[in-house]
Scaffold this motif. Structure first.
Motif, PDB file in Angstrom:
ATOM      1  N   SER A  26       1.282  -0.769  -0.146  1.00  0.00           N
ATOM      2  CA  SER A  26       0.234  -0.042  -0.367  1.00  0.00           C
ATOM      3  C   SER A  26       1.211   1.497  -0.118  1.00  0.00           C
ATOM      4  CB  SER A  26      -1.014  -0.052   1.295  1.00  0.00           C
ATOM      5  OG  SER A  26      -0.251   0.246   2.711  1.00  0.00           O
ATOM      6  N   HIS A  27       1.955   1.419   0.262  1.00  0.00           N
ATOM      7  CA  HIS A  27       2.909   2.093   0.583  1.00  0.00           C
ATOM      8  C   HIS A  27       3.709   2.550  -0.779  1.00  0.00           C
ATOM      9  CE1 HIS A  27       1.649   2.198   4.450  1.00  0.00           C
ATOM     10  NE2 HIS A  27       2.191   3.244   4.589  1.00  0.00           N
ATOM     11  N   SER A  28       3.630   1.467  -1.633  1.00  0.00           N
ATOM     12  CA  SER A  28       4.617   1.462  -2.749  1.00  0.00           C
ATOM     13  C   SER A  28       3.689   1.742  -3.977  1.00  0.00           C
ATOM     14  CB  SER A  28       5.455  -0.167  -2.860  1.00  0.00           C
ATOM     15  OG  SER A  28       4.125  -1.022  -3.372  1.00  0.00           O
ATOM     16  N   MET A  29       4.659   1.847  -5.586  1.00  0.00           N
ATOM     17  CA  MET A  29       4.370   2.147  -6.272  1.00  0.00           C
ATOM     18  C   MET A  29       4.871   1.573  -7.373  1.00  0.00           C
ATOM     19  SD  MET A  29       4.332   6.035  -7.644  1.00  0.00           S
ATOM     20  CE  MET A  29       5.335   6.829  -8.651  1.00  0.00           C
ATOM     21  N   SER A  30       4.800   1.660  -8.685  1.00  0.00           N
ATOM     22  CA  SER A  30       5.078   0.383  -9.742  1.00  0.00           C
ATOM     23  C   SER A  30       3.352   0.600 -10.643  1.00  0.00           C
ATOM     24  CB  SER A  30       4.814  -0.816  -9.389  1.00  0.00           C
ATOM     25  OG  SER A  30       3.718  -1.668  -9.306  1.00  0.00           O
ATOM     26  N   GLU A  31       4.359   0.384 -12.266  1.00  0.00           N
ATOM     27  CA  GLU A  31       3.511   0.774 -13.416  1.00  0.00           C
ATOM     28  C   GLU A  31       1.797  -1.004 -13.111  1.00  0.00           C
ATOM     29  OE1 GLU A  31       3.084  -0.628 -17.972  1.00  0.00           O
ATOM     30  OE2 GLU A  31       5.364  -0.018 -16.865  1.00  0.00           O
ATOM     31  N   ARG A  32       2.487  -1.582 -12.758  1.00  0.00           N
ATOM     32  CA  ARG A  32       1.385  -2.721 -12.498  1.00  0.00           C
ATOM     33  C   ARG A  32       0.399  -2.123 -11.408  1.00  0.00           C
ATOM     34  NH1 ARG A  32       2.104  -9.189 -10.448  1.00  0.00           N
ATOM     35  NH2 ARG A  32      -0.209  -9.229 -11.144  1.00  0.00           N
ATOM     36  N   LEU A  33       1.149  -1.671  -9.965  1.00  0.00           N
ATOM     37  CA  LEU A  33      -0.134  -0.702  -9.112  1.00  0.00           C
ATOM     38  C   LEU A  33      -1.226  -0.096  -9.556  1.00  0.00           C
ATOM     39  CD1 LEU A  33       2.736  -1.220  -6.163  1.00  0.00           C
ATOM     40  CD2 LEU A  33       0.572  -2.742  -6.355  1.00  0.00           C
ATOM     41  N   ILE A  34      -0.273   0.049  -9.808  1.00  0.00           N
ATOM     42  CA  ILE A  34      -1.383   1.670 -10.707  1.00  0.00           C
ATOM     43  C   ILE A  34      -2.051   1.293 -11.595  1.00  0.00           C
ATOM     44  CG2 ILE A  34      -1.069   3.963 -11.482  1.00  0.00           C
ATOM     45  CD1 ILE A  34       1.852   4.529 -10.771  1.00  0.00           C
ATOM     46  N   ILE A  35      -1.840   0.558 -12.831  1.00  0.00           N
ATOM     47  CA  ILE A  35      -2.650   0.247 -13.424  1.00  0.00           C
ATOM     48  C   ILE A  35      -4.035  -0.926 -13.019  1.00  0.00           C
ATOM     49  CG2 ILE A  35      -2.866  -1.505 -15.748  1.00  0.00           C
ATOM     50  CD1 ILE A  35      -0.734  -0.343 -16.838  1.00  0.00           C
ATOM     51  N   ASP A  36      -3.141  -1.727 -11.800  1.00  0.00           N
ATOM     52  CA  ASP A  36      -4.601  -2.420 -11.247  1.00  0.00           C
ATOM     53  C   ASP A  36      -5.548  -2.069 -10.887  1.00  0.00           C
ATOM     54  OD1 ASP A  36      -2.974  -5.170 -12.469  1.00  0.00           O
ATOM     55  OD2 ASP A  36      -2.224  -5.493 -10.183  1.00  0.00           O
ATOM     56  N   ARG A  37      -5.043  -0.567  -9.629  1.00  0.00           N
ATOM     57  CA  ARG A  37      -5.892   0.194  -9.430  1.00  0.00           C
ATOM     58  C   ARG A  37      -6.876   0.983 -10.142  1.00  0.00           C
ATOM     59  NH1 ARG A  37      -1.383   1.735  -6.076  1.00  0.00           N
ATOM     60  NH2 ARG A  37      -1.589   1.276  -3.534  1.00  0.00           N
TER      61      ARG A  37
END
Length: 331
Positions: free
Chosen positions: A222-233
Motif C-alpha cells: 500500500s506504500h509502494s508505487m509501480s506501473e502494475r500497481l497503478i494500472i491494477d487500481r
C-alpha cells in the motif's frame, strides 16, 4: 483438518515474510474474549521464518491451523483459506496488523442481533512500533446500514471508503462468500471482492468503534508505487461497474471515484519512466465511461464540467492539488 466441532468463526490470516509483526497479530487473536473460532494461517512461501512461527502457534493451540503454499500472493492465500473454512462466519485479519481483545465478540453480537449479512468495525492506523493502550469493557453504538449505503460507502470520502473497502474489519456470514473469491491482482483486491459481496447484502451493521489496528509499514504494498500497481487500481475501479445497475446512484458514486483514481494516477506518474503506459490505460478507460458519466442523472452538472476540465487540462488538476495541500498545511 482437526477433530474439533465446527467453530462459529473462521479467521483467515495471510502470512508472507512478516516475522517481526506476526506474533503480535496472533497474540491479539489468542486474547479475544470470544473464543469459539479457528485461525487459518496461510503461509505464502515465507522465507524469513514466518512459517515456523505459524507452526509454533499450531502446536500450542489446536484452534490455529497452518497451511503452507508456494508464494502466490495475498489473494490466492485468502482464497485457499476460504476453501478450508468451517465457521458460520468468516473474518480476515492481515498478519502484520492486530485487533482489540473484544473485536470478535462485538462483531458477533452485532451480526446476530438483527440477522445481518455482515458486521464491521472502524479501524485505526498506527505507526510501526507504536504502542496502543486498549480501552476496556467497550459498549459501542451500532449503526444499521442498507445495501445502498454499503455500496455507496465503497466509493465515498477517502476515510470512509477505506473502512468499507477493507475485508479485514468485517465479520461475514459465510453464505455470502460461497461463490465469491479474490482476484489475483496486486492492488485494490478488497474493493473488487466487496463490491461483489455487497451486491448480495440486504442489510449490515457497523460497530462504531476503532477495534482493528492497521499498521503502517513503509515496505508494504500500500506504500509502494509501480506501473502494475497503478494500472491494477485503475482496472479494479473500472471493473466494479459491472456489478452495479446501469443508471443507479451506486453507479454514479463508482464512476466519480473512478475518475478520481484516473486523475490521481496521472498525477503520480508524471515523472516516472512508465508514464506512457499508464496514460494510455487512463485514456482507454475514459473513452469507455465518458458518455455513461455524462449521462448520469445522479452526477451534478458542476462535477461533470469540473471532471472533464481536470481530464482534458491536467494543469487544472495540478493547481487543484496544490491548493488542497496548501489548505491542509494551514489547517
Amino acid at each position: 483438518m482437526n477433530n474439533l466441532p465446527s467453530p462459529i468463526i473462521s479467521i483467515i490470516v495471510p502470512v508472507y515474510n512478516i516475522k517481526h509483526y506476526l506474533p503480535k497479530c496472533l497474540d491479539s487473536i489468542v486474547s479475544q474474549t470470544f473464543t469459539d473460532f479457528e485461525v487459518l494461517m496461510i503461509d505464502d512461501g515465507s522465507t524469513d521464518g514466518s512459517g515456523e512461527i505459524c507452526e509454533q502457534y499450531s502446536r500450542k493451540d489446536k484452534r490455529f491451523i497452518t497451511i503452507h503454499q508456494f508464494n502466490q500472493g495475498v489473494s490466492v492465500s485468502r482464497n485457499n483459506g476460504l476453501q478450508r473454512t468451517q465457521g458460520k462466519y468468516i473474518s480476515f485479519i492481515d498478519g502484520d496488523d492486530y485487533i482489540h481483545p473484544q473485536m470478535l465478540e462485538l462483531l458477533y453480537k452485532a451480526i446476530r442481533q438483527g440477522h445481518y449479512d455482515f458486521s464491521m468495525v472502524r479501524y485505526q492506523s498506527v505507526g510501526d512500533g507504536e504502542q496502543i493502550v486498549f480501552q476496556k469493557n467497550i459498549s459501542p453504538c451500532l449503526h444499521e446500514l442498507s445495501k445502498k449505503e454499503v455500496i455507496c460507502g465503497l466509493f465515498g470520502k477517502s476515510w470512509e471508503d477505506a473502512m468499507y473497502m477493507a475485508c479485514w474489519n468485517k465479520l461475514y456470514d459465510s453464505r455470502l462468500l460461497t461463490d465469491v473469491r479474490f482476484t489475483n491482482i496486486k492492488a485494490s483486491e478488497d474493493l473488487l471482492f466487496n463490491v461483489e459481496v455487497f451486491g448480495k447484502v440486504c442489510k449490515a451493521i457497523e460497530v462504531e468503534c476503532n477495534l482493528y489496528y492497521y499498521v503502517q509499514r513503509g515496505t508494504s504494498i500500500s506504500h509502494s508505487m509501480s506501473e502494475r500497481l497503478i494500472i491494477d487500481r485503475i482496472n479494479v475501479s473500472y471493473a466494479c461497474l459491472k456489478f452495479l445497475s446501469s443508471g443507479s446512484v451506486e453507479e454514479a458514486y463508482c464512476m466519480t471515484k473512478l475518475y478520481k483514481v484516473l486523475f490521481s494516477s496521472r498525477f503520480r506518474v508524471r515523472k516516472e519512466m512508465y508514464r506512457r503506459n499508464v496514460i494510455k490505460r487512463i485514456k482507454e478507460v475514459h473513452k469507455l465511461v465518458c458518455k455513461q458519466f455524462l449521462r448520469s442523472k445522479h452526477i451534478s452538472a458542476f462535477y461533470k464540467i469540473l471532471f472533464m476540465g481536470f481530464f482534458y487540462c491536467p494543469l487544472l488538476y495540478k493547481v487543484f492539488i496544490g491548493l488542497t495541500e496548501l489548505k491542509a498545511r494551514k489547517a
